[in-house]
Design a protein around this motif. Structure first.
Motif, PDB file in Angstrom:
ATOM      1  N   ASP A  56       6.213  50.316  -8.165  1.00 36.92           N
ATOM      2  CA  ASP A  56       7.290  49.493  -7.391  1.00 36.92           C
ATOM      3  C   ASP A  56       8.095  50.564  -6.433  1.00 36.92           C
ATOM      4  N   ALA A  57       7.619  51.838  -6.429  1.00 45.13           N
ATOM      5  CA  ALA A  57       8.636  52.553  -5.566  1.00 45.13           C
ATOM      6  C   ALA A  57       8.313  52.510  -3.984  1.00 45.13           C
ATOM      7  N   VAL A  58       9.464  52.796  -3.597  1.00 42.56           N
ATOM      8  CA  VAL A  58       9.398  52.378  -1.973  1.00 42.56           C
ATOM      9  C   VAL A  58       8.588  53.509  -1.130  1.00 42.56           C
ATOM     10  N   VAL A  59       7.795  53.038  -0.464  1.00 39.33           N
ATOM     11  CA  VAL A  59       7.279  54.125   0.744  1.00 39.33           C
ATOM     12  C   VAL A  59       7.604  53.813   1.949  1.00 39.33           C
ATOM     13  N   TYR A  60       8.464  55.037   2.329  1.00 41.06           N
ATOM     14  CA  TYR A  60       9.020  54.914   3.754  1.00 41.06           C
ATOM     15  C   TYR A  60       9.564  56.515   3.996  1.00 41.06           C
ATOM     16  N   PRO A  61       9.617  56.916   4.928  1.00 42.27           N
ATOM     17  CA  PRO A  61      10.107  58.317   5.526  1.00 42.27           C
ATOM     18  C   PRO A  61      11.493  58.470   4.746  1.00 42.27           C
ATOM     19  N   LEU A  62      11.608  59.685   4.180  1.00 42.78           N
ATOM     20  CA  LEU A  62      12.821  60.150   3.739  1.00 42.78           C
ATOM     21  C   LEU A  62      13.753  60.369   4.820  1.00 42.78           C
ATOM     22  N   LYS A  63      13.177  61.219   5.848  1.00 36.53           N
ATOM     23  CA  LYS A  63      14.047  61.812   6.698  1.00 36.53           C
ATOM     24  C   LYS A  63      13.218  61.824   7.904  1.00 36.53           C
ATOM     25  N   VAL A  64      13.740  61.325   9.144  1.00 31.68           N
ATOM     26  CA  VAL A  64      12.963  61.499  10.374  1.00 31.68           C
ATOM     27  C   VAL A  64      13.835  62.261  11.449  1.00 31.68           C
ATOM     28  N   ARG A  65      13.072  63.488  11.795  1.00 30.31           N
ATOM     29  CA  ARG A  65      13.694  64.213  12.670  1.00 30.31           C
ATOM     30  C   ARG A  65      13.858  63.794  13.979  1.00 30.31           C
ATOM     31  N   GLU A  66      15.016  64.548  14.602  1.00 26.71           N
ATOM     32  CA  GLU A  66      15.441  64.057  15.985  1.00 26.71           C
ATOM     33  C   GLU A  66      14.126  64.130  17.137  1.00 26.71           C
ATOM     34  N   GLY A  67      14.192  63.099  17.558  1.00 25.47           N
ATOM     35  CA  GLY A  67      12.851  63.102  18.670  1.00 25.47           C
ATOM     36  C   GLY A  67      11.846  62.241  18.322  1.00 25.47           C
ATOM     37  N   GLU A  68      11.575  62.083  16.744  1.00 27.58           N
ATOM     38  CA  GLU A  68      10.683  61.275  16.159  1.00 27.58           C
ATOM     39  C   GLU A  68      10.811  59.958  15.917  1.00 27.58           C
ATOM     40  N   LYS A  69       9.902  59.146  15.533  1.00 22.54           N
ATOM     41  CA  LYS A  69       9.758  57.835  15.053  1.00 22.54           C
ATOM     42  C   LYS A  69       9.135  57.653  13.906  1.00 22.54           C
ATOM     43  N   PRO A  70       9.654  56.710  12.853  1.00 24.14           N
ATOM     44  CA  PRO A  70       9.145  56.486  11.671  1.00 24.14           C
ATOM     45  C   PRO A  70       7.637  56.228  11.860  1.00 24.14           C
ATOM     46  N   ILE A  71       6.620  56.838  10.932  1.00 27.07           N
ATOM     47  CA  ILE A  71       5.381  56.513  11.057  1.00 27.07           C
ATOM     48  C   ILE A  71       4.785  55.182  10.234  1.00 27.07           C
ATOM     49  N   LEU A  72       5.773  54.769   9.569  1.00 25.38           N
ATOM     50  CA  LEU A  72       5.500  53.425   8.880  1.00 25.38           C
ATOM     51  C   LEU A  72       6.576  52.241   9.574  1.00 25.38           C
ATOM     52  N   LYS A  73       6.077  51.287  10.074  1.00 21.12           N
ATOM     53  CA  LYS A  73       7.068  50.019  10.747  1.00 21.12           C
ATOM     54  C   LYS A  73       8.138  49.548   9.677  1.00 21.12           C
ATOM     55  N   ASN A  74       7.781  49.283   8.572  1.00 18.45           N
ATOM     56  CA  ASN A  74       8.418  48.836   7.687  1.00 18.45           C
ATOM     57  C   ASN A  74       8.353  49.443   6.015  1.00 18.45           C
ATOM     58  N   PRO A  75       9.354  49.433   5.325  1.00 19.64           N
ATOM     59  CA  PRO A  75       8.902  49.977   3.987  1.00 19.64           C
ATOM     60  C   PRO A  75       8.253  49.012   3.025  1.00 19.64           C
ATOM     61  N   ILE A  76       7.234  49.436   2.406  1.00 16.86           N
ATOM     62  CA  ILE A  76       6.375  48.936   1.418  1.00 16.86           C
ATOM     63  C   ILE A  76       6.223  49.488   0.040  1.00 16.86           C
ATOM     64  N   SER A  77       5.683  48.730  -0.898  1.00 14.74           N
ATOM     65  CA  SER A  77       5.787  49.282  -2.241  1.00 14.74           C
ATOM     66  C   SER A  77       4.539  50.052  -2.339  1.00 14.74           C
ATOM     67  N   PHE A  78       4.426  50.998  -3.285  1.00 13.96           N
ATOM     68  CA  PHE A  78       3.261  51.927  -3.567  1.00 13.96           C
ATOM     69  C   PHE A  78       2.129  51.125  -3.840  1.00 13.96           C
ATOM     70  N   THR A  79       2.332  50.118  -4.579  1.00 14.74           N
ATOM     71  CA  THR A  79       1.202  48.952  -4.999  1.00 14.74           C
ATOM     72  C   THR A  79       0.568  48.459  -3.621  1.00 14.74           C
ATOM     73  N   GLU A  80       1.479  48.097  -2.735  1.00  9.40           N
ATOM     74  CA  GLU A  80       0.957  47.564  -1.614  1.00  9.40           C
ATOM     75  C   GLU A  80       0.269  48.584  -0.684  1.00  9.40           C
TER      76      GLU A  80
END
Length: 366
Positions: free
Chosen positions: A300-324
């Protein structure tokens, strides 16, 4: 489709490869198992705990560069006792040398969690990998099911307990380095795993009658956070960083662990650290052994970038669970394999149709 074999005992002595292991031409090995490359860095961890000195920073810089370039590197002077490594290798070889009926006592087919099987536990495989595996879950400790851990050879369970503890320590130490490189608290990546899961997979690749047609382990990236691989000196682990156009065979280093980042680590770093794209090839001269320790997040851990550097966009649109995340990955892989199989069958049908249809003299002479 040919029936799934329960072991590779006997098949390795045949002159022709069983059709269930034959890969399509585009998937077959392009580089030999012993054509070694030194492109994957070998990094000494001696001094990594020296917080005040400059050695730790040098080591960290090397690890970060390797993760940005390849997502894979090797570590020596890692602190895992040499005798413990030797014992794990010896016990693993002794297990695969057991009579077939002994290995099949731990058969994991039919959805059992842990045990022995040919190729993998995944359902719906179109082509099988040329390997036998024994796998078991070692963390969280409360989830250990010793009925699925081999009781033979003697000493396996006790040695594996110690080995899994030491590799958990090493994995967490490496994740600290990557956390700091991202400008986060050193425990950030470990905490993102919530209650870290650890799975050990012992791979045995017997001699293969036609190794140019098969793979010991098909091309993939690991779904988890980080993987530590202990391999013997035969060779067979291969990596690519140009989407499979070129491959290198990783040079075996005595006593070293091959470290590779998985999909979870890739996403947490927002793509900064690569998820290692790799496979295993086989040969007709020697059997090969490797022991992979997968460090994965809780389901059930959340998969989403922990840090997005300046000038970048998140590579995931939304947080998802590791299972998903894992479900999507496996579904995609199986769908691609099925589509390839259907396309191949359709091509064969078209070819047969063309062969059977009568042609005019003009078409024949054209």
């Amino acid at each position: 489709m040919a029936p799934r074999p329960t072991t590779l005992t006997g098949l390795s002595e045949e002159k022709k490869l069983n059709s269930i292991f034959v890969r399509d031409e585009d998937e077959r090995p392009k580089v030999a198992y012993d054509q070694f490359s030194d492109e994957i860095p070998v990094i000494s961890l001696d001094g990594i705990d020296d917080i005040d000195g400059g050695t730790r920073q040098e080591i960290c810089d090397k690890i970060v560069k390797a993760c940005e370039d390849w997502g894979i590197f090797q570590v020596v002077d890692h602190g895992v006792d040499t005798q413990l490594v030797t014992d794990m290798n010896r016990l693993a070889r002794e297990f695969f040398a057991l009579p077939v009926e002994e290995k099949l006592k731990f058969d994991m087919s039919g959805g059992k969690k842990g045990g022995f099987i040919v190729s993998s536990h995944l359902q719906g495989e179109v082509v099988l990998d040329w390997r036998e595996i024994v796998t078991y879950f070692s963390y969280p400790v409360k989830a250990r099911d010793f009925s699925r851990w081999p009781s033979k050879p003697k000493g396996w369970i006790e040695t594996t307990k110690e080995y899994s503890d030491k590799l958990m320590e090493l994995a967490c130490k490496l994740l600290e380095v990557l956390s700091e490189a991202m400008g986060l608290d050193k425990e950030a990546l470990s905490k993102a795993c919530v209650d870290m899961d650890q799975k050990i997979v012992v791979n045995f690749y017997p001699k293969c009658p036609q190794p140019d047609l098969a793979l010991g382990l098909k091309r993939h990236t690991d779904p988890g956070t980080i993987t530590l691989l202990l391999q013997d000196q035969v060779g067979g682990l291969q990596a690519t960083r140009d989407n499979g156009k070129t491959w290198i065979t990783v040079q075996p280093v005595e006593g070293a662990f091959v470290v590779n980042l998985g999909d979870h680590g890739h996403y947490l770093s927002n793509g900064r650290f690569k998820n290692a794209d790799h496979q295993a090839v086989v040969n007709s001269n020697y059997s090969r052994l490797s022991i992979a320790t997968f460090q994965n997040p809780a389901q059930d851990a959340v998969v989403y970038p922990l840090k997005v550097r300046e000038g970048e966009k998140p590579i995931l649109k939304n947080p998802i669970s590791f299972t998903e995340m894992y479900r999507r990955k496996m579904t995609k892989d199986l769908e691609i394999a099925k589509l390839k199989k259907l396309a191949k069958e359709q091509n064969l049908q078209n070819l047969e149709k063309e062969t059977l249809e009568p042609k005019s003299i003009v078409e024949i002479l054209a």
